[in-house]
Design a protein around this motif. Structure first.
Motif, PDB file in Angstrom:
ATOM      1  N   PHE A  47     -10.155   1.632   4.901  1.00  0.00           N
ATOM      2  CA  PHE A  47      -9.429   0.923   4.069  1.00  0.00           C
ATOM      3  C   PHE A  47      -9.845   0.879   2.466  1.00  0.00           C
ATOM      4  O   PHE A  47      -9.258   1.476   1.629  1.00  0.00           O
ATOM      5  CB  PHE A  47      -8.877  -0.206   4.286  1.00  0.00           C
TER       6      PHE A  47
ATOM      7  N   SER B 177     -10.042   4.054   0.650  1.00  0.00           N
ATOM      8  CA  SER B 177      -8.790   4.901   0.663  1.00  0.00           C
ATOM      9  C   SER B 177      -8.429   4.961  -0.606  1.00  0.00           C
ATOM     10  O   SER B 177      -8.879   4.174  -1.691  1.00  0.00           O
ATOM     11  CB  SER B 177      -7.912   4.469   1.820  1.00  0.00           C
ATOM     12  N   ALA B 178      -7.211   5.690  -1.206  1.00  0.00           N
ATOM     13  CA  ALA B 178      -7.008   5.655  -2.389  1.00  0.00           C
ATOM     14  C   ALA B 178      -5.576   4.711  -2.458  1.00  0.00           C
ATOM     15  O   ALA B 178      -5.134   4.507  -3.554  1.00  0.00           O
ATOM     16  CB  ALA B 178      -6.259   7.079  -2.756  1.00  0.00           C
ATOM     17  N   ASN B 179      -5.234   4.138  -1.401  1.00  0.00           N
ATOM     18  CA  ASN B 179      -4.109   3.240  -1.372  1.00  0.00           C
ATOM     19  C   ASN B 179      -4.561   1.964  -1.574  1.00  0.00           C
ATOM     20  O   ASN B 179      -5.178   1.165  -1.172  1.00  0.00           O
ATOM     21  CB  ASN B 179      -3.724   2.992  -0.046  1.00  0.00           C
ATOM     22  N   PRO B 180      -3.886   1.623  -2.959  1.00  0.00           N
ATOM     23  CA  PRO B 180      -4.462   0.077  -3.508  1.00  0.00           C
ATOM     24  C   PRO B 180      -4.126  -0.982  -2.732  1.00  0.00           C
ATOM     25  O   PRO B 180      -4.884  -2.110  -2.864  1.00  0.00           O
ATOM     26  CB  PRO B 180      -3.557   0.092  -4.795  1.00  0.00           C
ATOM     27  N   VAL B 181      -3.038  -1.184  -1.784  1.00  0.00           N
ATOM     28  CA  VAL B 181      -2.724  -2.149  -1.097  1.00  0.00           C
ATOM     29  C   VAL B 181      -4.042  -2.155  -0.084  1.00  0.00           C
ATOM     30  O   VAL B 181      -4.476  -3.195   0.302  1.00  0.00           O
ATOM     31  CB  VAL B 181      -1.561  -2.092  -0.444  1.00  0.00           C
ATOM     32  N   LEU B 182      -4.220  -1.175   0.696  1.00  0.00           N
ATOM     33  CA  LEU B 182      -4.903  -1.168   1.667  1.00  0.00           C
ATOM     34  C   LEU B 182      -6.443  -1.634   1.160  1.00  0.00           C
ATOM     35  O   LEU B 182      -7.269  -2.296   1.962  1.00  0.00           O
ATOM     36  CB  LEU B 182      -5.322   0.285   2.101  1.00  0.00           C
ATOM     37  N   LYS B 183      -6.731  -1.125   0.083  1.00  0.00           N
ATOM     38  CA  LYS B 183      -8.091  -1.564  -0.843  1.00  0.00           C
ATOM     39  C   LYS B 183      -8.031  -2.835  -0.926  1.00  0.00           C
ATOM     40  O   LYS B 183      -9.214  -3.401  -0.600  1.00  0.00           O
ATOM     41  CB  LYS B 183      -7.987  -0.994  -2.147  1.00  0.00           C
TER      42      LYS B 183
END
Ligand code: ATP
Ligand code: MG
Lengths: 285, 253
Positions: free
Chosen positions: A98, A101-107
């Motif tokens: 996570f 990853s490129a996903n800001p929410v998961l980050k």
């Protein structure tokens, strides 16, 4: 260069023609010898005092070392450690993926999780889970007390704590893999999952295994904290006995010796795991 | 002859740095195109856009008639899902300057990885053709060694075999000999020359001018994100029309 400039240079010891006739005398190191002797003597005194001190009651230690209740406690400690390690690293790997990853929410979620569970002392966390019934008396119509036995609380609490640290260890390992490896895998058309499983993680393992080995040993000993919520682990079994017999020191010795034995075995295991993941890294010739 | 690669007004920038400023290039099937140019002129970036390792900001690239990375509908280009892009990449082989072999896998495992995982070939078939490929690059006896036990030249030949294992329609080489000791350059060039002789469509970025003259059907000279000059090697290398080409060649020759 003229011969009188040479004469001003201090004469260097000349190398004789037959250098193979010389013997080399290693430098003497009296300081090293003295230090070694002093340390050995001190160590001897310490061992002697431990063995001679009657209060350790080594015969009692021997009696209880393989007693049923101690072995049952040891077994719980072992499987609890294994379960917490496996679940903790599974969750930790997910959190690391996570975070990278490129996903800001998961980050953000991953970052928040690590921040939270590294901040709460594991003892506090265990006590909170143990008393979760005060917050949520019922979950889906089931009484929380029935749902979360002390052992379940131990698994949940320790796993959540472990995962926060595992996430950082796994993330560090994944970052240590050369970016070109991922590009090569992408250029070959390998799927995201295949890249992670086959290319990135095996290489990351080289930097994950040493700190993970440390964590495993830490977790083994760390599980002793569950004795506060009356989970029958190695330490708690020893405590139960000495509450009855008042042989506090010998029973603590029983627990100590078992922890030492298991830690040693794990250390040997780590050596072989490291060797496995180092394959292909020895250089040419 | 049909067109294998069609690059149309491709632009690419990294932040405020314009790296590709409108590239148009056609590569015909079976031909070898060599790209030359000073460091930083955008050669690697151009190659990387061809297999969509780098997304273009503007323009379009098609390989063997298929638009790379996008699906066209009307006058819009819709980005393809990763799964589709990965499938397109299996038709394009890429050879990197620093090989990027997988160090924890043996030579054979490196070569069969993509056919098995991406093309779902049965393992024993993949192994058979991998052995044939290794033989072709002269490394049949190295199948079970790990990459780090090989010399740079051998590693790059394995990397070429790994790219060939997907039976690509197009091969891209990004300075395949730049990381090699001078005495190892020849063995890698031999393999590439061999492929050129068999009619493989290739785009090769290199600084080996003599090699370019020998294998290229077309030489492309890039500078500052643009194609300055292109044509047969006899023209571009021996009688360049542009000053910048001449200046570059006088430095590297
Ligand atoms: N991912 C990136 N982010 C930012 N800038 C980049 C990136 N990749 C390349 N660049 C920049 O783009 C420019 C062109 O780079 P590119 O690698 O395409 O040049 P090149 O012609 O291949 O040079 P060389 O001969 O040194 O390999 C350079 O200035 C480089 O610093
Ligand atoms: Mg480059």
């Amino acid at each position: 260069m003229s011969s009188d400039t040479l004469a001003k240079v201090p004469a260097a010891p000349r190398v004789p023609e037959r250098a193979d006739a010389l013997t080399i005398v290693p430098q003497r190191r009296p300081g090293q010898w003295t230090a070694a002797v002093v340390v050995l003597v001190l160590l001897g005194l310490a061992v002697n005092s431990v063995l001679r001190n009657q209060a350790f009651q080594w015969n009692v230690v021997a009696d209880y070392f393989t007693s049923d209740s101690v072995l049952r406690g040891l077994w719980l400690t072992l499987w609890l450690t294994a379960v917490v390690m496996v679940l903790g690293f599974a969750l930790g790997t997910l959190l690391a993926a996570f975070r990278l990853s490129a996903n800001p929410v998961l980050k953000a979620v991953s970052w928040g999780y690590v921040w939270l569970f590294r901040s709460i002392p594991v003892l506090v966390q265990l006590l909170l889970w143990f008393n979760i019934g005060a917050l949520y008396p019922q979950i889906l119509g089931v009484k929380t007390v029935n749902l979360l036995s002390p052992v379940a609380v131990a698994v949940v609490g320790l796993t959540l704590h472990e995962a926060a640290y595992a996430a950082e260890v796994v993330r560090g390992g994944m970052l240590s893999v050369d970016r070109g490896q991922i590009e090569a895998a992408q250029a070959l058309g390998l799927s995201r999952l295949r890249r992670l499983r086959r290319i990135v993680l095996p290489q990351a393992m080289r930097s994950i295994v040493p700190p993970a080995g440390n964590m495993l040993i830490g977790t083994l000993k760390g599980t002793s904290i569950v004795s506060v919520i009356a989970v029958n682990d190695l330490l708690f079994s020893a405590q139960l006995i000495y509450h009855r017999t008042y042989q506090v020191i010998p029973l603590l010795m029983v627990a100590t010796l078992w922890y030492t034995v298991v830690t040693s075995v794990l250390g040997v295991g780590q050596y072989y795991v490291e060797k496995h993941y180092a394959r292909g890294t020895e250089s040419a010739r | 002859m049909s067109v294998m690669v069609d690059i149309r007004s491709v632009h690419k920038s990294f932040g405020s740095l314009d790296v590709l400023k409108g590239i148009d290039l056609e590569v015909r099937t079976g031909e070898v195109t060599v790209v030359l140019g000073p460091s930083g002129s955008g050669k690697s970036t151009l190659l990387r856009t061809i297999n969509h390792l780098e997304k273009v900001d503007h323009g379009a690239i098609s390989v063997d008639g298929a638009l790379i990375g996008y699906r066209r509908s009307g006058d819009k280009l819709y980005e393809l899902p990763e799964r589709e892009v990965l499938k397109q990449r299996t038709r394009i082989g890429f050879v990197f300057q620093n090989f990027h072999l997988f160090p924890h896998l043996t030579v054979l495992e490196n070569v069969i990885e993509a056919p098995v995982a991406a093309l779902k070939r049965p393992r024993n078939e993949a192994v058979d053709s991998a052995r044939r490929l290794l033989e072709r690059v002269g490394l049949a006896d190295k199948a079970d060694t790990y990459p780090r036990q090989l010399s740079g030249g051998q590693q790059q030949r394995v990397a070429i075999a790994r790219a060939l294992a997907l039976e690509p329609k197009l091969l891209l080489f990004d300075e395949p000999t730049s990381a090699l000791d001078p005495e190892l350059v020849g063995e890698v060039l031999d393999v590439i020359r061999d492929l050129a002789g068999q009619g493989t469509t290739m785009i090769v970025v290199t600084h080996e001018i003599a090699f370019a003259r020998e294998i290229a059907d077309t030489v492309v000279f890039m500078a500052d994100g643009r194609i300055v000059e292109q044509g047969p090697p006899g023209e571009v290398l021996d009688a360049p029309r542009e000053d910048r080409t001449r200046a570059f060649l006088s430095k590297v020759l």
